[in-house]
Design a protein around this motif. Structure first.
Motif, PDB file in Angstrom:
ATOM      1  N   SER A 105      -2.357 -10.816   6.556  1.00 29.55           N
ATOM      2  CA  SER A 105      -3.338  -9.858   6.178  1.00 29.55           C
ATOM      3  C   SER A 105      -2.586  -8.593   6.130  1.00 29.55           C
ATOM      4  CB  SER A 105      -4.551  -9.574   7.296  1.00 29.55           C
ATOM      5  OG  SER A 105      -5.120 -10.782   7.103  1.00 29.55           O
ATOM      6  N   THR A 106      -1.598  -8.153   6.943  1.00 32.81           N
ATOM      7  CA  THR A 106      -0.703  -7.135   6.700  1.00 32.81           C
ATOM      8  C   THR A 106       0.163  -7.197   5.416  1.00 32.81           C
ATOM      9  OG1 THR A 106       1.020  -8.109   8.229  1.00 32.81           O
ATOM     10  CG2 THR A 106      -0.658  -6.731   9.281  1.00 32.81           C
ATOM     11  N   LEU A 107       0.574  -8.243   5.044  1.00 36.69           N
ATOM     12  CA  LEU A 107       1.333  -8.330   3.960  1.00 36.69           C
ATOM     13  C   LEU A 107       0.445  -8.273   2.652  1.00 36.69           C
ATOM     14  CD1 LEU A 107       3.416 -11.796   4.629  1.00 36.69           C
ATOM     15  CD2 LEU A 107       3.739  -9.448   5.174  1.00 36.69           C
ATOM     16  N   LEU A 108      -0.822  -8.934   2.794  1.00 40.23           N
ATOM     17  CA  LEU A 108      -1.824  -8.822   1.583  1.00 40.23           C
ATOM     18  C   LEU A 108      -2.018  -7.217   1.520  1.00 40.23           C
ATOM     19  CD1 LEU A 108      -3.195  -9.948  -0.587  1.00 40.23           C
ATOM     20  CD2 LEU A 108      -5.183 -10.345   1.145  1.00 40.23           C
ATOM     21  N   ALA A 109      -2.326  -6.406   2.694  1.00 38.94           N
ATOM     22  CA  ALA A 109      -2.816  -4.975   2.472  1.00 38.94           C
ATOM     23  C   ALA A 109      -1.524  -4.282   1.891  1.00 38.94           C
ATOM     24  CB  ALA A 109      -2.883  -4.472   3.930  1.00 38.94           C
TER      25      ALA A 109
ATOM     26  N   SER B  30      -9.627 -13.082   4.492  1.00 39.97           N
ATOM     27  CA  SER B  30      -8.591 -12.355   3.567  1.00 39.97           C
ATOM     28  C   SER B  30      -9.119 -12.485   1.978  1.00 39.97           C
ATOM     29  CB  SER B  30      -7.294 -13.401   3.426  1.00 39.97           C
ATOM     30  OG  SER B  30      -6.709 -13.522   4.698  1.00 39.97           O
ATOM     31  N   ILE B  31      -9.929 -13.340   1.527  1.00 40.40           N
ATOM     32  CA  ILE B  31     -10.602 -13.534   0.282  1.00 40.40           C
ATOM     33  C   ILE B  31     -11.081 -12.298  -0.167  1.00 40.40           C
ATOM     34  CG2 ILE B  31     -10.437 -15.878   0.065  1.00 40.40           C
ATOM     35  CD1 ILE B  31     -13.410 -15.879   0.590  1.00 40.40           C
ATOM     36  N   ILE B  32     -11.520 -11.427   0.968  1.00 41.82           N
ATOM     37  CA  ILE B  32     -12.210 -10.014   0.529  1.00 41.82           C
ATOM     38  C   ILE B  32     -11.483  -8.913   0.991  1.00 41.82           C
ATOM     39  CG2 ILE B  32     -14.460 -11.248   0.236  1.00 41.82           C
ATOM     40  CD1 ILE B  32     -15.098  -9.973   3.042  1.00 41.82           C
ATOM     41  N   LEU B  33     -10.209  -8.961   1.598  1.00 41.00           N
ATOM     42  CA  LEU B  33      -9.440  -8.115   2.182  1.00 41.00           C
ATOM     43  C   LEU B  33      -9.363  -6.859   1.214  1.00 41.00           C
ATOM     44  CD1 LEU B  33      -6.582  -8.319   4.697  1.00 41.00           C
ATOM     45  CD2 LEU B  33      -6.230  -6.808   2.849  1.00 41.00           C
ATOM     46  N   ILE B  34      -8.833  -7.215  -0.071  1.00 37.88           N
ATOM     47  CA  ILE B  34      -8.618  -6.202  -1.007  1.00 37.88           C
ATOM     48  C   ILE B  34      -9.627  -5.312  -1.577  1.00 37.88           C
ATOM     49  CG2 ILE B  34      -7.545  -5.907  -3.571  1.00 37.88           C
ATOM     50  CD1 ILE B  34      -5.479  -6.328  -1.567  1.00 37.88           C
ATOM     51  N   GLU B  35     -10.804  -6.241  -1.482  1.00 37.95           N
ATOM     52  CA  GLU B  35     -12.151  -5.448  -1.912  1.00 37.95           C
ATOM     53  C   GLU B  35     -12.603  -4.574  -0.665  1.00 37.95           C
ATOM     54  OE1 GLU B  35     -12.280  -9.309  -4.468  1.00 37.95           O
ATOM     55  OE2 GLU B  35     -11.623  -8.602  -2.599  1.00 37.95           O
ATOM     56  N   ILE B  36     -12.313  -4.763   0.623  1.00 39.95           N
ATOM     57  CA  ILE B  36     -12.772  -3.936   1.552  1.00 39.95           C
ATOM     58  C   ILE B  36     -11.484  -2.745   1.663  1.00 39.95           C
ATOM     59  CG2 ILE B  36     -12.568  -3.700   4.070  1.00 39.95           C
ATOM     60  CD1 ILE B  36     -13.202  -6.690   4.283  1.00 39.95           C
ATOM     61  N   GLN B  37     -10.478  -2.996   1.199  1.00 43.26           N
ATOM     62  CA  GLN B  37      -9.476  -1.973   1.340  1.00 43.26           C
ATOM     63  C   GLN B  37      -9.528  -0.827  -0.007  1.00 43.26           C
ATOM     64  OE1 GLN B  37      -5.511  -3.517   1.609  1.00 43.26           O
ATOM     65  NE2 GLN B  37      -4.276  -1.489   1.417  1.00 43.26           N
ATOM     66  N   ASP B  38     -10.326  -1.406  -0.941  1.00 43.95           N
ATOM     67  CA  ASP B  38     -10.664  -0.435  -2.190  1.00 43.95           C
ATOM     68  C   ASP B  38     -11.952   0.377  -1.684  1.00 43.95           C
ATOM     69  OD1 ASP B  38     -10.076   0.131  -4.841  1.00 43.95           O
ATOM     70  OD2 ASP B  38     -12.122  -0.495  -5.237  1.00 43.95           O
TER      71      ASP B  38
ATOM     72  N   PRO C 212      -3.440  10.864   2.392  1.00 42.45           N
ATOM     73  CA  PRO C 212      -2.904  10.150   3.390  1.00 42.45           C
ATOM     74  C   PRO C 212      -3.742  10.059   4.742  1.00 42.45           C
ATOM     75  CG  PRO C 212      -2.554  12.741   3.709  1.00 42.45           C
ATOM     76  CD  PRO C 212      -3.197  12.326   2.441  1.00 42.45           C
ATOM     77  N   PRO C 213      -3.465   8.914   5.346  1.00 46.98           N
ATOM     78  CA  PRO C 213      -2.384   8.050   5.245  1.00 46.98           C
ATOM     79  C   PRO C 213      -2.663   7.106   4.041  1.00 46.98           C
ATOM     80  CG  PRO C 213      -3.872   7.517   7.302  1.00 46.98           C
ATOM     81  CD  PRO C 213      -4.220   8.786   6.503  1.00 46.98           C
ATOM     82  N   SER C 214      -1.763   6.068   3.909  1.00 49.09           N
ATOM     83  CA  SER C 214      -2.238   5.298   2.774  1.00 49.09           C
ATOM     84  C   SER C 214      -3.151   4.121   3.044  1.00 49.09           C
ATOM     85  CB  SER C 214      -0.730   4.614   2.557  1.00 49.09           C
ATOM     86  OG  SER C 214      -0.272   3.570   3.326  1.00 49.09           O
ATOM     87  N   GLU C 215      -3.701   3.727   2.039  1.00 50.76           N
ATOM     88  CA  GLU C 215      -4.762   2.602   2.481  1.00 50.76           C
ATOM     89  C   GLU C 215      -4.175   1.401   3.130  1.00 50.76           C
ATOM     90  OE1 GLU C 215      -5.609   4.714  -1.559  1.00 50.76           O
ATOM     91  OE2 GLU C 215      -3.966   3.753  -0.812  1.00 50.76           O
ATOM     92  N   ALA C 216      -2.943   1.145   2.918  1.00 51.98           N
ATOM     93  CA  ALA C 216      -2.404  -0.077   3.579  1.00 51.98           C
ATOM     94  C   ALA C 216      -2.132   0.230   4.910  1.00 51.98           C
ATOM     95  CB  ALA C 216      -0.838  -0.324   3.040  1.00 51.98           C
TER      96      ALA C 216
END
Length: 478
Positions: free
Chosen positions: A87-91, A260-268, A274-278
């Motif tokens: 998940s940290t790699l995907l972020a 993980s399948i919705i991690l990017i959608e949550i990150q959005d 700052p700080p970065s979204e990641a």
């Protein structure tokens, strides 16, 4: 639904000129021209906890019973570590190139398209959205089982534990579907943060009750039950069944951690740097995975300690517990409320994908673009029609296949390797320029290969159990 103008904004960042008198508008927009995101580490954590601490927690005692005290907790910790790490790699792949100013990816598929492209984008989309449909079916099954358990708990309390208290789950599936039709009209992921927080509170409520009942039962038993190797061969369990069930247990644990399948959608939903979204997402992932792992270990282990090899596949609805019946009712009601929110968290990315494609294909269609806002709801004929149809289809599918444990295991097994491990690793390798053949590259590929073997084995175990269940099952029998 989105208008043609909104669809164009989704395709390319909006340029806002202060000289043109849009300075005030610019203050309300992010760097991609979309409304300013307001998410924090806590709202992201709430979304993750809502997605992670779901119905999967209820099958963990059964999973540990198949593996035993030696392997059960160890496998759970191993899955927690792998999912946190990938998940940290995907972020890191949310923005292309620069982690602060790079182009955003709004969805998991967008991230795959930016890093890998080609056929892998279509493969990812097919797996992701098929899995989201499967999750919707699984959650409908789980919610109906909990609603039926409330009725059965009252029946057992009045008529005694030996009364079968049979009832169909079909009416409850229809009721759950009707509620989801209403909530599915909320148009955007960012607008359901409150539903995620309510759902997260509910998940802690029923997990806590399950844990407390497990402790009480263990005390009443006078000690821990179970063995180092789990369910023993014999007494109706053949060596083949032992193998299949052990493999299915891997799938159940994988499903319990799946988000993980919705991690990017949550990150959005996280506000701009700052700080970065990641950075924010990594903190949210750490908080969420650590919290859920503690809960999972406690609930799974105490459930196994309470019931040993006889642990049910659903801790709160399998009626290992009968009393206090009112506390079981509270726990099962909390499960239903949680699943109402979790259904939306998982399905919103699918809703958004279909609606973006429709808006791009027919930008001038009033059926697609025209909308009427009523509070948090934004109603359009297309949204009302398509989302209602989706909920109806998943509800009917759930009525056809009400096998909670088997469906959970199969969903976890099928989605674990490609969406949780393979794509995050491949995208990270491209994003960060990990040199092929380097020590880091080799380690990442070995991790991916090992997880592939786990996924295939877990899927085989779940499919074997589904086949056994289908031999004696009649459709819509509930």
């Amino acid at each position: 639904m989105v208008s043609s103008k909104a669809a164009a904004a989704a395709a390319a960042p909006m340029e806002v000129s202060a000289e043109a008198g849009n300075a005030r508008d610019a203050a309300c927009l992010d760097d991609d021209g979309r409304p300013r995101r307001t998410g924090t580490v806590w709202t992201a954590s709430a979304h993750i906890v809502t997605a992670v601490i779901g119905s999967g927690v209820l099958s963990l005692a059964w999973a540990i019973a198949q593996l035993g005290w030696a392997a059960g907790p160890a496998v759970m910790l191993l899955f927690a570590f792998v999912i946190y790490y990938t998940s940290t790699l995907l972020a890191e792949c949310y923005r292309s190139g620069d982690p602060v100013a790079g182009k955003r990816s709004y969805t998991y598929m967008d991230a795959v398209r930016a890093s890998l492209g080609g056929a892998k984008v279509r493969l990812c989309g097919a797996i992701q959205y098929a899995n989201l449909v499967g999750v919707a079916i699984g959650y409908t099954i789980a919610a109906s089982i909990s609603m039926r358990a409330i009725k059965r708990a009252g029946c057992f309390h009045v008529k005694g534990h030996k009364n079968p208290c049979r009832s169909s789950s079909n009416p409850y599936m229809i009721l759950f579907g009707a509620v989801e039709i209403v909530f599915s009209q909320i148009p955007d992921f960012d607008q359901i943060w409150w539903l995620s927080i309510v759902a997260a509170v509910m998940s802690f409520t029923y997990s806590g009750i399950g844990l407390a009942l497990g402790v009480m039962q263990t005390v009443a038993n006078g000690g821990f039950r179970g063995s180092l190797t789990g369910v023993a061969i014999g007494d109706g369990v053949s060596s083949t069944q032992k193998v299949w069930r052990s493999l299915q247990a891997f799938g159940n644990i994988a499903f319990a951690y799946s988000y993980s399948i919705i991690l990017i959608e949550i990150q959005d939903t996280i506000k701009a740097p700052p700080p970065s979204e990641a950075t924010v997402m990594k903190k949210a992932t750490m908080v969420s995975v650590a919290t859920t792992t503690v809960f999972y270990m406690l609930c799974g282990c105490m459930g196994y300690a309470a019931f040993g090899d006889a642990a049910p596949d659903n801790l709160l609805t399998g009626f290992g517990f009968y009393e206090p019946f009112w506390l079981l009712d509270v726990a099962n009601a909390a499960i239903v409320v949680h699943l109402v929110g979790a259904y939306q968290v998982f399905c919103q990315p699918l809703f958004a994908f279909v609606e973006r494609r429709a808006a791009a294909a027919w930008p001038d269609s009033a059926f697609i673009a025209r909308e009427l806002r009523l509070g948090p709801f934004s109603l359009s004929v297309f949204r009302l029609t398509w989302r209602t149809a989706f909920v109806c289809v998943t509800t009917v599918a759930a009525m056809l296949l009400p096998f909670f444990g088997d469906v959970v295991g199969l969903l976890g097994a099928v989605s674990f390797w490609p969406l949780t491990v393979y794509f995050p690793i491949e995208m990270y390798v491209v994003q960060r320029g990990v040199r092929r053949g380097s020590t880091r590259w080799v380690c990442l590929q070995l991790l991916s290969a090992a997880c592939l073997l786990v996924s295939v084995a877990a899927a085989a175990g779940s499919i074997a159990d589904v086949i056994d269940a289908l031999k004696v099952y009649r459709p819509f029998s509930g």
